[in-house]
Write a protein that holds these residues in place. Structure first.
Motif, PDB file in Angstrom:
ATOM      1  N   GLN A 152     125.678  55.372   4.062  1.00  0.00           N
ATOM      2  CA  GLN A 152     126.761  56.363   4.275  1.00  0.00           C
ATOM      3  C   GLN A 152     126.615  57.586   3.758  1.00  0.00           C
ATOM      4  O   GLN A 152     127.755  58.189   4.253  1.00  0.00           O
ATOM      5  N   THR A 153     126.119  57.537   2.826  1.00  0.00           N
ATOM      6  CA  THR A 153     126.374  58.945   1.561  1.00  0.00           C
ATOM      7  C   THR A 153     124.569  59.576   1.701  1.00  0.00           C
ATOM      8  O   THR A 153     123.856  58.894   2.416  1.00  0.00           O
ATOM      9  N   ASP A 154     125.060  60.515   1.390  1.00  0.00           N
ATOM     10  CA  ASP A 154     123.314  61.472   1.540  1.00  0.00           C
ATOM     11  C   ASP A 154     122.557  61.162   0.539  1.00  0.00           C
ATOM     12  O   ASP A 154     121.336  60.385   0.247  1.00  0.00           O
ATOM     13  N   ILE A 155     123.155  60.065  -0.857  1.00  0.00           N
ATOM     14  CA  ILE A 155     122.487  59.885  -2.060  1.00  0.00           C
ATOM     15  C   ILE A 155     122.066  58.602  -1.318  1.00  0.00           C
ATOM     16  O   ILE A 155     120.927  58.404  -1.922  1.00  0.00           O
ATOM     17  N   GLU A 156     122.964  58.095  -1.105  1.00  0.00           N
ATOM     18  CA  GLU A 156     122.092  56.548  -0.132  1.00  0.00           C
ATOM     19  C   GLU A 156     121.580  56.754   0.636  1.00  0.00           C
ATOM     20  O   GLU A 156     119.964  56.075   0.862  1.00  0.00           O
ATOM     21  N   TRP A 157     121.590  57.544   1.268  1.00  0.00           N
ATOM     22  CA  TRP A 157     119.964  57.477   2.249  1.00  0.00           C
ATOM     23  C   TRP A 157     118.906  58.271   1.735  1.00  0.00           C
ATOM     24  O   TRP A 157     118.197  58.054   2.029  1.00  0.00           O
ATOM     25  N   LEU A 158     118.404  58.983   0.513  1.00  0.00           N
ATOM     26  CA  LEU A 158     117.777  59.558   0.027  1.00  0.00           C
ATOM     27  C   LEU A 158     116.649  58.212  -1.437  1.00  0.00           C
ATOM     28  O   LEU A 158     115.895  58.104  -1.772  1.00  0.00           O
ATOM     29  N   ALA A 159     118.065  56.968  -1.483  1.00  0.00           N
ATOM     30  CA  ALA A 159     117.436  55.959  -1.649  1.00  0.00           C
ATOM     31  C   ALA A 159     117.283  55.233  -1.055  1.00  0.00           C
ATOM     32  O   ALA A 159     116.217  53.694  -1.120  1.00  0.00           O
ATOM     33  N   TRP A 160     117.097  54.857   0.501  1.00  0.00           N
ATOM     34  CA  TRP A 160     117.216  54.004   1.476  1.00  0.00           C
ATOM     35  C   TRP A 160     115.779  53.483   1.537  1.00  0.00           C
ATOM     36  O   TRP A 160     114.459  54.683   1.925  1.00  0.00           O
ATOM     37  N   VAL A 161     115.342  52.414   1.712  1.00  0.00           N
ATOM     38  CA  VAL A 161     113.527  51.832   2.252  1.00  0.00           C
ATOM     39  C   VAL A 161     113.730  51.058   3.328  1.00  0.00           C
ATOM     40  O   VAL A 161     114.326  49.710   3.168  1.00  0.00           O
TER      41      VAL A 161
END
Lengths: 196, 283
Positions: free
Chosen positions: A26-35
């Motif tokens: 949902q957030t940019d921070i989460e996208w950066l850690a998305w695998v």
């Protein structure tokens, strides 16, 4: 002035072009850690006619591949190079890199330096941003051991992004990096390697 | 680790405007030694001498002392304390603006302020404020084949940051070298660029048959012991010293430039992919 330049930089992270899927970050921070599961990623179609125009543009439009590399490793390498290109990579320049992370607080900033970069970019525009990203991705992925292969512009645009001229959200950026990772860890291309 | 660091740095970008104005880093005092017939050096000072094949701009980091780090940290703590006090007002202001925006949803949605904590409060690396550039002017010596810059600098550790200045930089972000500059010594080293072929191998002369972006991409950085050009007759030979190098695998690209790396040096180090391998340890 500085505030507006940073704000302008952040404004580039808006409005994803892909539709949001259920269960996605949902957030940019989460996208950066998305695998993501590589099965869920759409594999780009790399077919194109190799005409004179395509050959001339291989310096700008390319993809990477490394043998015996899994999807997750390729995604981590692409993200590292993307982070270098964006000035987000933290480095390990003190004898104890763990101390460097904690000394100024974990959020210690790329921020101050990036403002200078953004000022230069504000003067020289998106062409300079595009040039820097092309060089940075080529060098960084080469030093990570990846081979480079040429693409036609329209094929490249289907799963890549430029810096500067086109708004690309963090979600779109990470989705396209995942597609690039799928290619980088996929079957070895038959095309000629382009080198550094 | 890398992933979380990137995420945190992105958050720092988002938060940057709140605290950038307040930081005060002590400037690195660099005193150029001018090109005069007779030169007198102060044995109580530390000198850095850079040799290059021509007029170049190089960037260096003067690594901060423990006291400077403590001062930087104290500034951060002070600003964080203020931000914590201000946060309820910032939050209330955001809620008012968001309520107003919600009625029509015209324009950009106001962003919720991030609660300042020890973890979330952004603060730049002190090292990013201790980068200074050398050249292309103020050369101590210059001939057709070389340029020398000589300067008195604070004693301590220095790090090669790359070529260019803060606006246009080619950063040694993927491999650099650090070294000590000591009082009473002229610590000398040579820097240059070297062309590379498509396989990343060093080549002599300007690369042929490459397009413009290839030319801009295919070169590496050289940091090595100085040549005999550094043995300037005006300088006491016994003061000139070649540093021991510390390998620095990664540097932040603080100024958003291009990233590059120092080329391997025989007997000192090589690379295994992006990892620097210390060849001295193997001897």
């Amino acid at each position: 002035m500085k505030f507006f330049l940073v704000a302008a930089g952040m404004a580039c992270m808006a409005a994803p072009a892909f539709a949001q899927e259920a269960g996605e970050p949902q957030t940019d921070i989460e996208w950066l850690a998305w695998v993501p599961d590589p099965v869920s990623i759409e594999r780009p179609d790399l077919a194109f006619v190799e005409d004179e125009e395509a050959l001339d543009n291989y310096e700008k439009y390319y993809y990477f591949h490394r043998d015996e590399t899994d999807f997750e490793t390729a995604l981590a390498d692409l993200r590292e190079c993307d982070a270098h290109s964006r000035g987000l990579f933290r480095g390990n320049f003190t004898p104890d890199p763990t101390a460097a992370m904690t000394q100024y607080g974990p959020l210690a900033g790329a921020a101050g330096g990036l403002i200078v970069g953004l000022m230069a970019d504000a003067i020289f525009g998106p062409a300079e941003l595009r040039r820097k990203r092309r060089i940075n991705m080529r060098r960084c992925m080469f030093y990570n051991g990846y081979a480079r292969f040429g693409l036609a512009k329209d094929v490249w645009e289907s799963f890549n992004f430029e810096e500067g001229s086109r708004e690309v959200s963090e979600a779109d950026r990470q989705r396209m990096l995942a597609q690039q990772a799928l290619v980088a860890s996929g079957p070895r291309p038959q095309a000629q390697e382009l080198g550094l | 680790m890398i992933r979380s660091a990137m995420a945190l740095a992105l958050a720092a970008m988002a938060l940057a405007p709140a605290s950038v104005a307040a930081q005060k880093a002590e400037e690195v005092e660099v005193e150029q030694v001018k090109d005069r017939k007779s030169v007198t050096l102060d044995p109580g000072k530390a000198y850095l001498m850079i040799e290059a094949p021509g007029m170049m701009i190089s960037s260096w980091i003067s690594m901060p002392s423990a006291a400077q780090r403590a001062d930087w940290q104290a500034q951060r703590s002070e600003e964080l304390a203020e931000a914590i006090v201000d946060y309820p007002k910032d939050l209330a202001r955001y809620e008012r603006r968001h309520a107003s925006w919600s009625k029509e949803e015209v324009g950009r949605e106001p962003e919720r302020p991030v609660e300042p904590t020890e973890e979330s409060f952004p603060w730049p690396d002190l090292e990013s404020r201790r980068v200074f550039s050398v050249g292309p002017q103020n050369r101590f010596a210059s001939e057709k084949d070389y340029s020398l810059w000589l300067m008195a600098v604070p004693e301590g550790e220095y790090l090669f940051y790359g070529f260019g200045n803060q606006t246009f930089s080619d950063c040694a972000c993927m491999g650099s070298l650090a070294f000590e500059v000591k009082t009473g010594k002229i610590t000398a080293l040579r820097i240059s660029n070297a062309w590379l072929d498509g396989a990343g191998q060093r080549i002599d002369g300007f690369p042929k048959g490459m397009n413009s972006l290839d030319v801009q991409t295919r070169f590496g950085m050289v940091v090595e012991p100085p040549s005999d050009f550094s043995l300037d007759p005006r300088l006491p030979r016994e003061m000139i010293t070649v540093p021991e190098f510390r390998l620095v695998e990664r540097l932040p690209n603080w100024f958003g430039g291009t990233v590059n790396r120092v080329l391997p040096f025989p007997g000192l180090f090589t690379y295994d992919g992006t990892k620097m391998v210390d060849l001295r340890a193997a001897e």
